[in-house]
Write a protein that holds these residues in place. Sequence first.
Motif, mmCIF file in Angstrom:
data_model
loop_
_atom_site.group_PDB
_atom_site.id
_atom_site.type_symbol
_atom_site.label_atom_id
_atom_site.label_comp_id
_atom_site.label_asym_id
_atom_site.label_seq_id
_atom_site.Cartn_x
_atom_site.Cartn_y
_atom_site.Cartn_z
ATOM 1 N N LEU A 60 0.834 -1.205 0.000
ATOM 2 C CA LEU A 60 0.000 0.000 0.000
ATOM 3 C C LEU A 60 0.869 1.255 0.000
ATOM 4 N N MET A 61 1.920 1.246 0.830
ATOM 5 C CA MET A 61 2.786 2.423 0.917
ATOM 6 C C MET A 61 3.567 2.633 -0.380
ATOM 7 N N LYS A 62 3.909 1.539 -1.049
ATOM 8 C CA LYS A 62 4.605 1.661 -2.327
ATOM 9 C C LYS A 62 3.714 2.337 -3.361
ATOM 10 N N ALA A 63 2.460 1.899 -3.429
ATOM 11 C CA ALA A 63 1.516 2.501 -4.379
ATOM 12 C C ALA A 63 1.218 3.944 -4.006
ATOM 13 N N GLY A 64 0.942 4.188 -2.713
ATOM 14 C CA GLY A 64 0.626 5.538 -2.266
ATOM 15 C C GLY A 64 1.792 6.484 -2.437
ATOM 16 N N GLY A 65 3.006 5.999 -2.136
ATOM 17 C CA GLY A 65 4.186 6.834 -2.296
ATOM 18 C C GLY A 65 4.426 7.209 -3.743
ATOM 19 N N HIS A 66 4.207 6.259 -4.649
ATOM 20 C CA HIS A 66 4.411 6.530 -6.075
ATOM 21 C C HIS A 66 3.401 7.560 -6.591
ATOM 22 N N GLU A 214 -6.181 8.241 3.091
ATOM 23 C CA GLU A 214 -6.330 8.565 1.673
ATOM 24 C C GLU A 214 -5.015 9.099 1.109
ATOM 25 N N PHE A 215 -4.332 9.875 1.921
ATOM 26 C CA PHE A 215 -3.055 10.477 1.533
ATOM 27 C C PHE A 215 -2.003 9.399 1.275
ATOM 28 N N MET A 216 -1.751 8.551 2.276
ATOM 29 C CA MET A 216 -0.636 7.612 2.216
ATOM 30 C C MET A 216 -0.931 6.363 1.391
ATOM 31 N N VAL A 217 -2.173 5.910 1.408
ATOM 32 C CA VAL A 217 -2.521 4.669 0.721
ATOM 33 C C VAL A 217 -2.884 4.910 -0.742
ATOM 34 N N ARG A 218 -3.627 5.979 -0.990
ATOM 35 C CA ARG A 218 -4.139 6.207 -2.341
ATOM 36 C C ARG A 218 -3.498 7.407 -3.043
ATOM 37 N N GLY A 219 -2.636 8.119 -2.337
ATOM 38 C CA GLY A 219 -2.009 9.283 -2.954
ATOM 39 C C GLY A 219 -2.975 10.420 -3.201
ATOM 40 N N SER A 220 -4.047 10.473 -2.385
ATOM 41 C CA SER A 220 -5.051 11.528 -2.557
ATOM 42 C C SER A 220 -4.562 12.809 -1.887
ATOM 43 N N VAL A 221 -3.640 13.470 -2.561
ATOM 44 C CA VAL A 221 -3.033 14.677 -2.025
ATOM 45 C C VAL A 221 -3.239 15.821 -3.003
ATOM 46 N N SER A 222 -3.424 16.998 -2.458
ATOM 47 C CA SER A 222 -3.574 18.194 -3.291
ATOM 48 C C SER A 222 -2.734 19.303 -2.673
#
Length: 235
Positions: A60-66, A214-222
Amino acid sequence: MFVCSKFPLCRNSPIILRELKNNNEPKAAKLLSTTANLKRFEKWNKFKDAFYKSIPSSTLMKAGGHVTYEKCSNAIDYFEFFRYFNLPDTFHSWFLVMQLHVWMCIAVTIIEQHGRQFKYHIVNSMWKDVESRVAQLQEIPSSSRRKYLTEMKEQFRPFKVSWDEGLISEDTTLAAAAWRTLYDCHNIDPRLLEAIVLYVRKQINHLDSLNTEEFMVRGSVSFLTIKDIMSHPTF
């Protein structure tokens, strides 16, 4: 019995049942559609949560980090940033500004349960992308690209330490970090440092308000735009 056999979900909804008793079937059908959609949405959320819980945190962290890195490298208006903060339009400037946004994402997540895993993967994604970009730079001889990349990697740690120190200190320390990392200690208008301090503080405050999962797992960052930040300078 008839209305509830025709609209079986009405047994769980007194509002729908009332409309049926008042012979208002169109409104009841509309309410029923909304209720059914909500139930499907709730089922989907439960399934999604169970699915994510079944996946190892490292994955999860690999996907979210990418995905988060992609936001840092592509979702920022770099030309506007260069213009506003008087930075040259070069690959090196892009790298410094991109690093700043990666650092901010790390700063607000490092204390979380899987914060260090997230940091590892966002930084790993960053270097993979930077290596790819450096390989395409025509202005740097191919024989010098590896040395250039090594120097960039060596600068990353002190860069991060400098921003970390500024974040937990007063604004003058944060301004000094910006002066060293973004402007290489050159003579500049002090108002630029005041503006970058505001930019960093507001972005950190915004990122810290986002849903951590949402931030770390899915990369939902703005990120806030420069216009948003400078038009509302107070917290």
